[in-house]
Design an enzyme around this catalytic site. Structure first.
Site, PDB file in Angstrom:
ATOM      1  N   LYS A 198      76.106  64.283 164.904  1.00 43.72           N
ATOM      2  CA  LYS A 198      75.838  64.644 163.510  1.00 43.72           C
ATOM      3  C   LYS A 198      75.031  63.515 162.879  1.00 43.72           C
ATOM      4  O   LYS A 198      75.442  62.353 162.922  1.00 43.72           O
ATOM      5  CB  LYS A 198      77.151  64.859 162.774  1.00 43.72           C
ATOM      6  CG  LYS A 198      76.978  65.278 161.341  1.00 43.72           C
ATOM      7  CD  LYS A 198      78.060  66.233 160.888  1.00 43.72           C
ATOM      8  CE  LYS A 198      79.348  65.570 160.501  1.00 43.72           C
ATOM      9  NZ  LYS A 198      80.352  66.505 160.006  1.00 43.72           N
ATOM     10  N   ASP A 206      88.721  70.722 152.625  1.00 40.25           N
ATOM     11  CA  ASP A 206      87.633  71.675 152.887  1.00 40.25           C
ATOM     12  C   ASP A 206      87.951  72.507 154.122  1.00 40.25           C
ATOM     13  O   ASP A 206      87.124  72.659 155.018  1.00 40.25           O
ATOM     14  CB  ASP A 206      86.315  70.912 153.048  1.00 40.25           C
ATOM     15  CG  ASP A 206      85.104  71.836 152.836  1.00 40.25           C
ATOM     16  OD1 ASP A 206      85.297  72.955 152.319  1.00 40.25           O
ATOM     17  OD2 ASP A 206      83.990  71.432 153.207  1.00 40.25           O
ATOM     18  N   LEU A 211      72.670  72.337 166.806  1.00 34.83           N
ATOM     19  CA  LEU A 211      73.869  73.165 166.993  1.00 34.83           C
ATOM     20  C   LEU A 211      74.291  73.804 165.683  1.00 34.83           C
ATOM     21  O   LEU A 211      74.843  74.892 165.663  1.00 34.83           O
ATOM     22  CB  LEU A 211      75.027  72.312 167.509  1.00 34.83           C
ATOM     23  CG  LEU A 211      74.908  71.760 168.926  1.00 34.83           C
ATOM     24  CD1 LEU A 211      76.040  70.791 169.209  1.00 34.83           C
ATOM     25  CD2 LEU A 211      74.932  72.893 169.930  1.00 34.83           C
ATOM     26  N   GLY A 212      74.028  73.109 164.595  1.00 32.94           N
ATOM     27  CA  GLY A 212      74.457  73.659 163.315  1.00 32.94           C
ATOM     28  C   GLY A 212      74.237  72.642 162.223  1.00 32.94           C
ATOM     29  O   GLY A 212      73.573  71.627 162.417  1.00 32.94           O
ATOM     30  N   VAL A 235      73.638  68.899 163.031  1.00 36.16           N
ATOM     31  CA  VAL A 235      74.382  68.523 164.226  1.00 36.16           C
ATOM     32  C   VAL A 235      73.550  68.906 165.441  1.00 36.16           C
ATOM     33  O   VAL A 235      73.063  70.037 165.526  1.00 36.16           O
ATOM     34  CB  VAL A 235      75.749  69.235 164.269  1.00 36.16           C
ATOM     35  CG1 VAL A 235      76.543  68.775 165.469  1.00 36.16           C
ATOM     36  CG2 VAL A 235      76.524  68.985 162.990  1.00 36.16           C
ATOM     37  N   GLY A 269      76.280  70.443 159.330  1.00 33.78           N
ATOM     38  CA  GLY A 269      77.595  70.003 158.882  1.00 33.78           C
ATOM     39  C   GLY A 269      77.569  69.690 157.408  1.00 33.78           C
ATOM     40  O   GLY A 269      76.608  69.989 156.708  1.00 33.78           O
ATOM     41  N   GLY A 270      78.625  69.071 156.934  1.00 34.95           N
ATOM     42  CA  GLY A 270      78.764  68.772 155.516  1.00 34.95           C
ATOM     43  C   GLY A 270      77.602  67.938 154.993  1.00 34.95           C
ATOM     44  O   GLY A 270      77.166  68.114 153.871  1.00 34.95           O
ATOM     45  N   PHE A 271      77.080  67.025 155.803  1.00 39.14           N
ATOM     46  CA  PHE A 271      76.049  66.149 155.247  1.00 39.14           C
ATOM     47  C   PHE A 271      74.865  65.943 156.180  1.00 39.14           C
ATOM     48  O   PHE A 271      74.193  64.937 156.147  1.00 39.14           O
ATOM     49  CB  PHE A 271      76.651  64.794 154.859  1.00 39.14           C
ATOM     50  CG  PHE A 271      77.498  64.174 155.933  1.00 39.14           C
ATOM     51  CD1 PHE A 271      76.909  63.510 156.994  1.00 39.14           C
ATOM     52  CD2 PHE A 271      78.877  64.266 155.870  1.00 39.14           C
ATOM     53  CE1 PHE A 271      77.694  62.938 157.971  1.00 39.14           C
ATOM     54  CE2 PHE A 271      79.666  63.697 156.856  1.00 39.14           C
ATOM     55  CZ  PHE A 271      79.071  63.030 157.914  1.00 39.14           C
ATOM     56  N   GLY A 272      74.619  66.856 157.067  1.00 41.85           N
ATOM     57  CA  GLY A 272      73.438  66.711 157.897  1.00 41.85           C
ATOM     58  C   GLY A 272      73.500  67.659 159.074  1.00 41.85           C
ATOM     59  O   GLY A 272      74.468  68.407 159.242  1.00 41.85           O
TER      60      GLY A 272
END
Ligand SMILES: *[C@@H]1O[C@H](CO)[C@@H](O)[C@H](O)[C@H]1NC(C)=O
Ligand SMILES: *[C@@H]1O[C@H](CO)[C@@H](O)[C@H](O)[C@H]1NC(C)=O
Ligand SMILES: *[C@@H]1O[C@H](CO)[C@@H](O)[C@H](O)[C@H]1NC(C)=O
Ligand SMILES: *[C@@H]1O[C@H](CO)[C@@H](O)[C@H](O)[C@H]1NC(C)=O
Ligand SMILES: *[C@@H]1O[C@H](CO)[C@@H](O)[C@H](O)[C@H]1NC(C)=O
Ligand SMILES: *[C@@H]1O[C@H](CO)[C@@H](O)[C@H](O)[C@H]1NC(C)=O
Ligand SMILES: *[C@@H]1O[C@H](CO)[C@@H](O)[C@H](O)[C@H]1NC(C)=O
Ligand SMILES: *[C@@H]1O[C@H](CO)[C@@H](O)[C@H](O)[C@H]1NC(C)=O
Ligand SMILES: *[C@@H]1O[C@H](CO)[C@@H](O)[C@H](O)[C@H]1NC(C)=O
Ligand SMILES: *[C@@H]1O[C@H](CO)[C@@H](O)[C@H](O)[C@H]1NC(C)=O
Length: 881
Positions: A605, A701, A584-585, A592, A587-590
Site C-alpha cells: 500500500k 471503519d 490490487l485496489g 495497493v 485502500g484508505g489512503f492510497g
C-alpha cells in the site's frame, strides 16, 4: 417443444386484425411513434393503441421513414423512425409515474430508411444503466427490447449510444404500467428473453387489446407436438395478477407420443452469467370425461422441480420461480405424466426473463436540475444528453464530476468558455454547490459579477475573462482571492472593478500572479501546514479527556518502532511491485499493488502524495499493526518511510475483499458455511481488538471492503487508518469531530454524541453480517435510500423470512442457523448501543450457528431440493380455489 435458441419474432404485420368494438382502457399507456410528425396523434387500426409523436420527448435526431416497399406489412408506429447522426449519446426523456412497475419496450425496424442497406449495431441505455445491445440483422425484421422495471425517478431516460458500428435509430417506445404484484424479483429488473403462445393455431402474435398489459405473445409450434384448443373463454382468477390473454391460453401443446415427456430447453445467452426467471401458464382446454385425468410433475435439469400439477378446465394457473433459477449452461424443463394420469402433459403459454441490474442511480439530483437549467438558460449547443456525469465515459463535455463508490456523482467543474453565451451569469450556477472550477471566459456575458458566486464555498478557480461584464466584484470573492483560496480572473471585460474605486480602464483584474498549477501546489503546502497546526492545537485544546485517551499514540515515536519490523527503501518497493505494475485496489489512503518478496506474494500500500489526511492514517495503521498480532487481522510484513515516500507491505490476501464476493455480479457464490466462517473470523478479529489489546482499540471503519480473504477464504480485518485506542480507566469512548467511517456503517448514535465506542464497531459489524446474509447493498440506491437493516426489518415484519437470505444460495442452508444469524445481526444494529451485544457474545453465538449448520449438513444430503419446493408451493397461483 425444443430449443428456443433460434426462435425468431414473428412479423409485426402478423398481428391479428380485429374489430375494435370496445377498446379497453389504455390508461397509463405511453405510446410514442418516433420520428412521426409533430402533433401527430392517431389510433393504430389493428390494435386501437393511441400513438403520439416523439417531438416533445427529445432535443436531437432526425425524422426518417422506412422504405415504402416495406410499409405495407407493418403497424404504423414503425413507418417512421428517428436516427441520431450527431453525438455519441442521445436521449429521450419521458415523464412517468414514479414507483410504478412498467413494461418498457423499444422497437427498432431498419426498413432501409437511409437507402444504404447497411445494418447498424448500437447500445441502448436506461438512464445511466446499460440496457442492451441492439443488433439489427435483417432489413425487415423488427428488433424488440423489453424490460420490466420500476423507475425510481419521475422521469425515464432512454438513451441510444453510438458504438462505432452504425448510426443509432429507434422506431417506437412503449410504456405499460403493470400490477406491482407481478414479476417480483429479489433484485434487479427483468429483460424479456421469450414470451410464447404455445400451440398457436393462427400463427400470429397477440398483444393489446387481447392482452390488457400489451405484452406481445409470439406463436410457437413444434411438429413433434399436437395442438389442443378450445373455443371457450379461459378465465384467469382475479388473484392471478399475471392475466395472460384468453386467446393465448385457449391453445396448448401436448406430445404426439402420449407416453413421452413434454420438453422445453434453452441455452444461456452468456455462459458465465445467467440469471433467469420463468413463468408458465396452464389451463385445461379439453372437457375431460369422468375417466380422463391429466396431471404431471416437472423436472429441471433432471431434478424434481414442481408437481404434480393438474390444470383446471378453462381456468389459468400460473407457475413461476419465486427466485432466480439455479445457474446453468442449459435449462431443461421436462414434464412427466404423474401417477394415475391418463393424459400427457400440456403447456399453454410461457415467459422467460433474464435479470438486469439497473440500480445504478445518476448524478445528484439537484446538480442535474441546476445544470439542466443552465443548459436551457444559455441554449448550450453541445451534445449535453442524458445524465451529466454517468456513465463516466459519456459524461458531458465541459463538466468534471466527483466519483466515489458510495455517493452519487457531483459536478465539481464547469467549463463553458468560448460557448457563445450571452445574457447575465445564470443564478442556477449557485446551485452547483460542489463547484470548484468555473470557467465562463471568452463569451458575451453582460451584467455584473453576481454576489451568489460567493456562496460557492469550494470554488477555487473562477475565470470570467473576455466578457462584457461591468460593476463591482463581490467583496467575499476579492477576499478569497487575496488570501489565496480563489484564483479569480476578470481580465478583458467592459468595466469590472475590485473593492476599491472603479477605474475607467478596461483591463482591471484582481492580480494573482500565479498559474493554476503553482496555486494548487501552494494550496497543498498551506493545507499541510494548516493541518499540522490544527492537529497540534486540537491535541492541546481537547483537554483532559483526549489527553488521556490517546497517550500511547501520542508518545509512541515512529523511530522506536522501526527496529521491530522489516524496513524497505522506496527502491525496494519499486522492485517488489515491479514498478507498481499491478493495482490490487484502493485502500484508505492510497493504492495497493501486487508484489513479490522472493517467491512470496505480498500487497504493497503506497501513500498517495496528495493525501494529507493519508499521512495521519498511515501512521495510525503502522502504529497499530506494529503492536497487535492476531490471525484475524492483516499481517504487516514491513514498511517504507523515506521522506515523502511511504508504503506498507502486507501479506497477500488471494481472494480479495469480502465486498467483491457478495456483490451481485460475482458468479462464484459463497456457501452458507463459508459465509458463517468468514463472519466468525471477522468477529474474532474485532473481539481481539476490543478485549485482547491494552488499551482496547476501536477499528472505526468496519465494512465489507475492509475484510480480506486469503486463499482458503479465512477472513482478516484490514485498514486500521481510522482506528483509535481508548484507555480502560473509566472512559469508554473516543470523542471525535472528524468525519470518519463510511455512510451506512456509522453508528447512528454518533450523530448525537460524536462518540465512538466499541459498540460502534458492533453496529458496523451487524451491517456487515446483514450483507453476508442477504448480499444486498448497504443502502439501496433509490429515492428512499433504504438501509439494509430497515429492509430486513420490513421483511421480518412481513414474515417474509425466506427471501431475506441471498437467493443465490437456493435455500442451501440450515434454516435455524440462518435464523440465528439474522437475530445476531439485528441485535448488533440496534439503534441504542446498550442493546447491542459485545463482540465476545457475537463470536460465541456465531460459533453456535456454525455448529448447527455443520451438524445439519452431516445429517442430510438432499436439502436443497426440498427448500426450493417449499417455495414453489407457496407461489403457485391460485393457492386454493
Ligand atoms: C391524442 O388524442 C386523444 C383522442 O383525441 C386524446 O385523448 C389525447 O389526449 C391526445 N394526446 C395528446 C398527447 O395530444
Ligand atoms: C450481430 O448479428 C450478426 C449477424 O447475425 C452477428 O454476426 C454478430 O455476431 C452479432 N453481434 C453481436 C454483438 O451479437
Ligand atoms: C430477412 O428476412 C426475410 C423475412 O424473414 C427473409 O425473407 C430474408 O431472406 C431475410 N434477409 C436476409 C438477408 O437474411
Ligand atoms: C403496489 O402499488 C400500490 C399502489 O400503487 C402501493 O400502495 C403498494 O405499496 C405497492 N406494493 C409494493 C409491494 O410495491
Ligand atoms: C414414446 O415415448 C416412450 C417414452 O419416452 C418411448 O419409450 C417410445 O419409444 C416412444 N414411442 C415412439 C413411437 O416414439
Ligand atoms: C457475461 O456477463 C458478464 C456479467 O455481466 C459480463 O461481464 C461478460 O462480459 C458477459 N459475457 C459475454 C460473452 O457476454
Ligand atoms: C363438459 O362436459 C360436460 C359433460 O360431459 C357437459 O355437461 C358440460 O356442459 C361440458 N362443458 C362445456 C363447457 O362444454
Ligand atoms: C410426482 O407425482 C407423483 C404423483 O403422481 C408423486 O407421488 C411424486 O412424489 C411426484 N414426484 C416425483 C419426484 O415423482
Ligand atoms: C437552488 O436550490 C434551492 C434549494 O436547494 C432552491 O430552493 C432554489 O429554488 C434553487 N434555485 C435555483 C435558481 O434553481
Ligand atoms: C460577441 O458578440 C459579437 C456580436 O454578436 C460577436 O461578433 C462576437 O464574436 C462575440 N464574442 C464571443 C467571444 O462570443
Amino acid at each position: 417443444m425444443g430449443s428456443l435458441k433460434h426462435f425468431i419474432h414473428a412479423f409485426l404485420g402478423g398481428f391479428a386484425l380485429i374489430h375494435l368494438v370496445d377498446a379497453q382502457d389504455q390508461s397509463g399507456f405511453i405510446s410514442i411513434a418516433c420520428g412521426s410528425p409533430a402533433n401527430s396523434n392517431y389510433s393504430e387500426p389493428t390494435t386501437g393503441i393511441n400513438y403520439i409523436s416523439d417531438v416533445a420527448f427529445r432535443d436531437t435526431g432526425i425524422s426518417q421513414q422506412i422504405s415504402n416497399v416495406y410499409k405495407g406489412g407493418f403497424q404504423q408506429q414503425v413507418w417512421n423512425l428517428r436516427s441520431f447522426p450527431q453525438g455519441i449519446r442521445n436521449c429521450y426523456n419521458i415523464g412517468i409515474t414514479q414507483g410504478t412497475k412498467y413494461l418498457i419496450r423499444g422497437t427498432f425496424l431498419y426498413g432501409n430508411y437511409d437507402g444504404q442497406s447497411k445494418l447498424p449495431q448500437f447500445d441502448i441505455h436506461l438512464g445511466v444503466n446499460m440496457w442492451d445491445t441492439v443488433n439489427i440483422t435483417n432489413v425487415t425484421i423488427p428488433v424488440f427490447k423489453e424490460l420490466i422495471h420500476v423507475p425510481s425517478q419521475t422521469n425515464l431516460q432512454v438513451c441510444l449510444v453510438n458504438t462505432g458500428l452504425g448510426m443509432p435509430f429507434i422506431s417506437a417506445i412503449e410504456l405499460r404500467p403493470l400490477s406491482n404484484k407481478t414479476y417480483v424479483t429479489n433484485y434487479g429488473s427483468l429483460a424479456l428473453f421469450v414470451r410464447l403462445d404455445v400451440g398457436s393455431i393462427s400463427r400470429i402474435s397477440y398483444r393489446y387489446p387481447f392482452d390488457i398489459y400489451d405484452r406481445i405473445w409470439d406463436p410457437y409450434n413444434d411438429n413433434t407436438y399436437t395442438i389442443l384448443s378450445t373455443s371457450q373463454t379461459i378465465d384467469t382468477p382475479s388473484n392471478n395478477y399475471y392475466q395472460p390473454p384468453s386467446i393465448v391460453m385457449s391453445t396448448a401443446s401436448t406430445p404426439i407420443n402420449v407416453s413421452a415427456p413434454l420438453e422445453l430447453f434453452w441455452y444461456t445467452e452468456n455462459a458465465t452469467y445467467s440469471e433467469y426467471y420463468i413463468y408458465m401458464h396452464f389451463a385445461e382446454v379439453v372437457n375431460l370425461t369422468a375417466t380422463q385425468f391429466r396431471s404431471f410433475n416437472i423436472t429441471l435439469n433432471g431434478k424434481y422441480w414442481y408437481g404434480p400439477i393438474a390444470p383446471k378446465y378453462l381456468s389459468t394457473i400460473t407457475l413461476f420461480s419465486p427466485s432466480i433459477l439455479p445457474n446453468a449452461q442449459k435449462y431443461d424443463f421436462s414434464f412427466f405424466k404423474a401417477e394415475g394420469s391418463t393424459l400427457p402433459p400440456i403447456i399453454n403459454a410461457l415467459e422467460i426473463y433474464s435479470v438486469r441490474d439497473l440500480s445504478q442511480s445518476g448524478t445528484y439530483q439537484k446538480d442535474v436540475d441546476a445544470i439542466t437549467n443552465i443548459k436551457s438558460a444559455y441554449g448550450v449547443q453541445k451534445n449535453w444528453e442524458g445524465d451529466p456525469c454517468l456513465p463516466q465515459a459519456y459524461s458531458w463535455a465541459g463538466l468534471n464530476c466527483s466519483y466515489d463508490s458510495v455517493n452519487p456523482p457531483r459536478i465539481t467543474s464547469l467549463n463553458l468558455s468560448s460557448s457563445g453565451l450571452t445574457g447575465v451569469i445564470s443564478v442556477y450556477i449557485s446551485n452547483l454547490t460542489m463547484l470548484q472550477i468555473l470557467d465562463l471566459s471568452n463569451n458575451n456575458l453582460t451584467g455584473s459579477v453576481p454576489d451568489f458566486l460567493s456562496q460557492l464555498q469550494y470554488l477555487r478557480v473562477l475565470n470570467l475573462e473576455k466578457n462584457q461584464l461591468t460593476g463591482t466584484i463581490p467583496a467575499n470573492l476579492i477576499e478569497r482571492s487575496k488570501n489565496g483560496s480563489l484564483l479569480l480572473s476578470v481580465d478583458e471585460n467592459l468595466n469590472v472593478c475590485g473593492s476599491g474605486s472603479c477605474k475607467k480602464k478596461n483591463n482591471i483584474a484582481v492580480p494573482i500572479g500565479a498559474s493554476v498549477g503553482v496555486l494548487l501546489i501552494l494550496a497543498l503546502i498551506v493545507a499541510s501546514v494548516l493541518w499540522r497546526l490544527k492537529r497540534k492545537q486540537k491535541d492541546e485544546s481537547r483537554g483532559l479527556e483526549i489527553a488521556k485517551t490517546e497517550p500511547n499514540i501520542q508518545t509512541m515515536s515512529f523511530r522506536s518502532l522501526e527496529s521491530l519490523q522489516r524496513q524497505f527503501t522506496y527502491a525496494d518497493l519499486i522492485r517488489i511491485t515491479n514498478n507498481f505494475e499491478r493495482v490490487l485496489g484502493k485502500g484508505g489512503f492510497g493504492k495497493v499493488y501486487h508484489g513479490y518478496i522472493d517467491d512470496t506474494e505480498v500487497a504493497v500500500k503506497v501513500l498517495s502524495l496528495s493525501s494529507v489526511q493519508g499521512y495521519q492514517q498511515f501512521q495510525a495503521e503502522v502504529k497499530l499493526l506494529m503492536r497487535v498480532h492476531h490471525r484475524n487481522l492483516t499481517t504487516l510484513v514491513g514498511y517504507c518511510y523515506e521522506g515523502p515516500n511511504m508504503g506498507l507491505v502486507y501479506e497477500y490476501m488471494a481472494n480479495g475483499d469480502l465486498d467483491a464476493h457478495l456483490s451481485g455480479k460475482n458468479t462464484n457464490i459463497l456457501s452458507w458455511e463459508a459465509r458463517l466462517n468468514i463472519a466468525t473470523d471477522a468477529a474474532q478479529g474485532l473481539e481481539y481488538l476490543h478485549y485482547g489489546c491494552k488499551p482496547p482499540i476501536i477499528h472505526r471503519d468496519v465494512k465489507t471492503t475492509n475484510i480480506l480473504l486469503n486463499e482458503n477464504f479465512h477472513a482478516k480485518i484490514a485498514d486500521f487508518g481510522l482506528s483509535k485506542m481508548f484507555p480502560t480507566d473509566g472512559i469508554t469512548h473516543v470523542s471525535t469531530f472528524s468525519v470518519g467511517g463510511t455512510p451506512g456503517y456509522l453508528d447512528p448514535e454518533f450523530s448525537i454524541s460524536y462518540r465512538l465506542t466499541e459498540k460502534s464497531d458492533v453496529y458496523s459489524f451487524g451491517v456487515v453480517l446483514l450483507e453476508i446474509i442477504t448480499s444486498r447493498p448497504v443502502i439501496e440506491r433509490s429515492d428512499e435510500n433504504i438501509h439494509i437493516s430497515q429492509w430486513v426489518r420490513i421483511m421480518l415484519d412481513k414474515g417474509d423470512i425466506q427471501n431475506i437470505v441471498d437467493p443465490r444460495m437456493y435455500g442451501d442452508f440450515n434454516v435455524n442457523s440462518a435464523w440465528k444469524a439474522i437475530e445476531i445481526a439485528m441485535a448488533c444494529v440496534s439503534s441504542t448501543s446498550t442493546e447491542r451485544p459485545s463482540m465476545s457474545e457475537v463470536v460465541m453465538k456465531l460459533k453456535e450457528c456454525l455448529k448447527s449448520e455443520l451438524a445439519q449438513r452431516a445429517g442430510e444430503s438432499n436439502y436443497l431440493v426440498e427448500m426450493v419446493n417449499m417455495n414453489m408451493i407457496t407461489e403457485l397461483i391460485p393457492l386454493a380455489r
